[in-house]
Every structure is written in C-alpha cells, then in structure tokens.
Design an enzyme around this catalytic site. Structure first.
Site, short mmCIF file in Angstrom:
data_model
loop_
_atom_site.label_atom_id
_atom_site.label_comp_id
_atom_site.label_asym_id
_atom_site.label_seq_id
_atom_site.Cartn_x
_atom_site.Cartn_y
_atom_site.Cartn_z
N HIS A 99 0.76 -0.95 -0.30
CA HIS A 99 -0.03 0.05 0.31
C HIS A 99 1.08 1.37 0.18
O HIS A 99 2.04 0.85 0.95
CB HIS A 99 -1.01 0.24 1.28
CG HIS A 99 -1.78 -0.65 1.13
ND1 HIS A 99 -3.38 -0.39 1.41
CD2 HIS A 99 -2.27 -1.83 0.22
CE1 HIS A 99 -4.30 -2.01 1.27
NE2 HIS A 99 -3.88 -2.33 0.23
N GLU A 101 1.38 4.10 1.27
CA GLU A 101 1.47 4.61 2.99
C GLU A 101 3.13 3.58 3.54
O GLU A 101 3.82 4.23 3.90
CB GLU A 101 0.44 4.54 4.06
CG GLU A 101 -0.57 5.63 4.02
CD GLU A 101 -2.25 4.42 2.75
OE1 GLU A 101 -2.86 5.48 3.39
OE2 GLU A 101 -1.26 3.73 2.35
N ARG A 106 9.16 3.34 4.34
CA ARG A 106 9.23 1.85 4.09
C ARG A 106 10.98 2.67 3.19
O ARG A 106 12.20 2.77 3.68
CB ARG A 106 9.47 0.54 3.12
CG ARG A 106 8.73 0.13 4.29
CD ARG A 106 8.12 -1.25 2.84
NE ARG A 106 10.00 -2.65 3.34
CZ ARG A 106 10.00 -3.03 4.45
NH1 ARG A 106 8.78 -3.23 5.86
NH2 ARG A 106 11.09 -4.12 4.35
N CYS A 164 -6.93 3.31 4.57
CA CYS A 164 -7.63 2.04 4.88
C CYS A 164 -7.59 1.87 6.87
O CYS A 164 -6.32 1.55 7.19
CB CYS A 164 -6.85 0.59 4.10
SG CYS A 164 -5.42 0.10 4.19
N CYS A 224 -3.57 0.64 6.75
CA CYS A 224 -2.79 0.89 6.98
C CYS A 224 -2.83 2.87 8.25
O CYS A 224 -2.04 2.95 8.60
CB CYS A 224 -2.66 2.01 5.60
SG CYS A 224 -2.30 1.62 4.50
N LYS A 227 -1.21 0.83 10.76
CA LYS A 227 -0.27 0.77 11.35
C LYS A 227 0.03 2.12 11.61
O LYS A 227 1.34 3.00 12.41
CB LYS A 227 0.72 0.73 10.10
CG LYS A 227 0.47 -1.03 9.71
CD LYS A 227 1.29 -1.56 8.45
CE LYS A 227 0.92 -2.77 8.35
NZ LYS A 227 2.01 -3.11 7.18
N LYS A 388 15.13 -9.46 16.63
CA LYS A 388 14.10 -8.70 17.28
C LYS A 388 13.51 -9.53 18.67
O LYS A 388 13.05 -8.32 19.04
CB LYS A 388 12.79 -8.97 16.28
CG LYS A 388 13.33 -7.75 14.78
CD LYS A 388 12.04 -8.40 14.01
CE LYS A 388 11.87 -7.42 12.56
NZ LYS A 388 10.54 -7.89 11.24
#
Length: 424
Positions: A99, A101, A106, A164, A224, A227, A388
């Site tokens: 998407h 955004e 990134r 979205c 989105c 996020k 991580k």
C-alpha cells in the site's frame, strides 16, 4: 493564475491551481511534483476515454526551518499486499505490504539508512536530514543512537487516499447503497477484534487487516490506519533504522489528505487522543519514545491517477499493478512486491526497501562506524526473528507491546517471514 495568493502548476497533463499560503497544499504539491518527475515506467498506463488505471500515492515531506520550501524525501504508490500463505516464501526479499503509505515509509527508512552510511563513511558530509548525536541527545532514557534528525526539521505525510481501515470507515459506509454492515468472512469467525478489511463495518475503532475485498486471499497485514496509529508511538523509524537514529525527532507533524477523503469522526477515532489511543495518550517510554499524535489536514489538490480523476463517469476503472519507489538514492518499479521484470525466486528481484536488503545496509553501517560488538551481535543472531527478540530492540518492543495491549487490541503479529541476515 487566479486571485491573490493563488498560483498553479502542471500535474499529469493538467494545470492545477493551489493556494500559495496553504502549507497543506505545499506539502501535497511537493509529492505530486516529485511523482510527475519520475519516468513513465513508474506510473500507471496513460488513461484513455475507455480505460483509466488508478493508483494510490503517499510521500514523506520535510520542512526545515520556518518558511522553507517542503522537500519530498520519499514516495510510494501501490494498493495491494501479499497473502498469508505466501509470507513464508518471501524470505525477506518480497514486500508483504505495498500500500502506498507503507511503501513511502519503507522508502523513507531506506533513505535514513543510506544517509547514516554516508555520514559514517564521510563524517565531514552534511546530510539534509540527520546529524551525529551530541552529548545532550545521548542517555539510556532518551536513546543512545549515534544519529539524530535535525531539531529544526518537521516531517509530514501526504496521501492521495484516506488510510484504509478505521480512519476511512465512515467513507465506506456513506458510499454504500445498502447501509447494512457487511458480514464477516467465514475465516474471520471467532476473531471479532480482527475483522477482514471492510467487513462488519458497524464495528468501529478496531484493528482491521488488508485487503478490503471479502473474496481476496487472506492476509495478516494490518490496515494503514492501524500502522500509522502505532507510528504515533514508535515514530516513523523501522526496527533496523532505530538502531542508528534517535526517535525523538522522527514523528509525523501532520497527515495531509484530499478533502474528499477526510472524515473528522473517523480520523479522530483512529488517531486522536480521545479515540482508541486514549489509553496511551501522554505516555512516555524509555529510549526516547512517546505518544506524539499528528494532525490530519486537508488539501484541494488531487492526484492525477486517483479514482476520482477518471475523465468520464463511463470510463472503466482498473487498478494499476505498478508500485513506484523513490527517494534521492533510489528509483524502482515493483510488481507484486518485487522488481519489475524479475522472476519470483530471482535473488536480483529483491527491492532496495525489502527487509533482507535493508538489513544488509545495517551491517554496512555497523562496519563503517567501527562498531564490532553490535556487528557481531547482529551476525550471531543469524535470523531476523531472533534478532528482534534481542536486547537491542527491548525499548521499542516494549512500546509496541503496550500499545497493542491497551489501545490497538486484536493486533496479530505477522512474523512468518524469518530469514538469515547475510552480508554482501
């Protein structure tokens, strides 16, 4: 030219008027003009009276100092994401979510990593966005990263469509001929806090996943709206970039969208301090993280390739399969999350903004800065999932865990794509 304070510029093949005194128009214009400057292979096919290919556009814009011209640091286009049954095959080389955004974010983080590498390699260089952290920036409470974003720099985002998910649900409801909420997809039964796309749109303020179409393959990519809501707490930095850049100045000041895509109720609920993020409002965390809500602002400017720009009501709308990637260091055209023209398993098809190549840049920065301990820590971790979970990301992970537990409930991690970090 129009009246006082009105000017114009060419966008697509039309002359577009804008208000010279509007910061929102200036932010949108910076992204639209940058897109116009890209080669044709990064754009939808030129429209005809019969067929119009549409796409979504987003960009990160920097404004440095009072009255300075906005500069587009990154942009992305795209409207799709990878199905859940293909995530494990991605191996870090295919984007999970393209998407617009997410591509813009990134690509912004790729830009930051490249700026870190340039400064580490040539300390006398001056970066337009980052600097070496000084002693006032460094503490365990506020972060120990070697770089910081300039103090007089503001970051803004332009998007040609409402994000979205939760922020756009009122728009979805208003567009329906039948106002009854869509039922949940069969595969979503038992997970009421994690509805599929637009399904069950009577439920508001919840975490949703992409895609919107009920008949599309299932994914675990969050919307989105979700996020961007989380980014108000973790900053715009991705995990790998947060190793080098202090998060303090890396938060969005505003999100600019077209007036036709703005729902005050939806945006306040999705992003505001009185909506679903109220439990973490005014929260501060270790490592320089805090809740920093952005303003949602509007512009009259429209993207030449948005759904609302088709030439006639009878023109057939088709989605473009091209995803454009741009920052001052790279220009790429992607299809299905990989470089255009490359086969699915071709190693050369990996985008510069894919996880695997971003982590390779991390190793380069560590090596250039003479940080053998961190380089060894990353190398010994071998795979991204293990890394991580290491102490390197403890502060950032604590922020994400608290926000997901208290505000963005129902967030399911999409961690099936594990891969080994390998230097070039």
């Amino acid at each position: 030219m129009g009246g006082a304070g009105i000017s114009s510029f060419i966008h697509g093949d039309k002359r577009v008027r804008f208000c010279m005194g509007s910061s929102e128009d200036a932010i949108a214009k910076a992204v639209l003009e940058t897109f116009d400057s890209l080669p044709a292979k990064l754009k939808p096919v030129k429209p005809t009276a019969e067929i119009f290919q549409w796409n979504s556009l987003s960009g990160i814009v920097a404004i440095k100092g009072h009255g300075r011209k906005p500069e587009c640091l990154s942009l992305g286009t795209g409207i799709k994401c990878i199905p859940i049954d293909q995530v494990a095959q991605a191996n870090g080389s295919t984007l999970h979510d393209w998407h617009a955004e997410i591509v813009a974010l990134r690509t912004f983080n790729h830009f930051l990593l490249r700026e870190c590498l340039d400064l580490a390699t040539s300390p006398d260089k001056i970066s337009p966005i980052i600097r070496f952290s000084d002693l006032d920036d460094l503490s365990e409470a506020s972060g120990l990263q070697p770089f910081s974003i300039h103090d007089d720099l503001e970051l803004h985002m332009y998007s040609s469509e409402a994000p979205c998910g939760d922020a756009s649900m009122e728009l979805i409801i208003e567009a329906q001929v039948d106002p009854r909420p869509w039922s949940m997809h069969d595969s979503d039964e038992g997970t009421p806090q994690m509805l599929r796309g637009r399904g069950g749109f009577a439920e508001l303020g919840i975490v949703r996943r992409k895609p919107a179409r009920a008949d599309a393959p299932q994914t675990l990519s969050k919307s989105c709206s979700d996020k961007l809501a989380l980014k108000q707490c973790t900053s715009l930095l991705s995990g790998c970039t947060s190793l080098f850049v202090n998060p303090k100045n890396a938060y969005l000041k505003s999100l600019v969208i077209p007036k036709a895509q703005y729902s005050a109720k939806g945006c306040d609920r999705s992003f505001g301090t009185s909506g679903r993020l109220k439990p973490v409002a005014d929260r501060e965390w270790y490592g320089g993280y805090s809740f920093r809500p952005f303003d949602v602002r509007t512009t009259d400017l429209e993207f030449a390739h948005s759904r609302r720009s088709k030439p006639t009501p009878s023109t057939e709308l088709r989605t473009s399969n091209i995803s454009a990637v741009f920052n001052p260091h790279i220009q790429e055209a992607l299809i299905l999350g990989r470089l255009q023209g490359r086969q699915k398993l071709d190693p050369k098809g990996a985008s510069a903004i894919c996880s695997k190549r971003m982590w390779k840049t991390v190793l380069q920065v560590f090596a250039a800065m003479g940080m053998p301990a961190l380089l060894q820590s990353v190398s010994e971790s071998m795979n991204v999932r293990k890394l991580k979970e290491s102490v390197l990301f403890a502060d950032r992970q604590r922020v994400k865990d608290e926000v997901r537990a208290e505000a963005l409930k129902g967030w399911v991690r999409n961690d099936r794509d594990d891969f080994v970090i390998e230097p070039d």
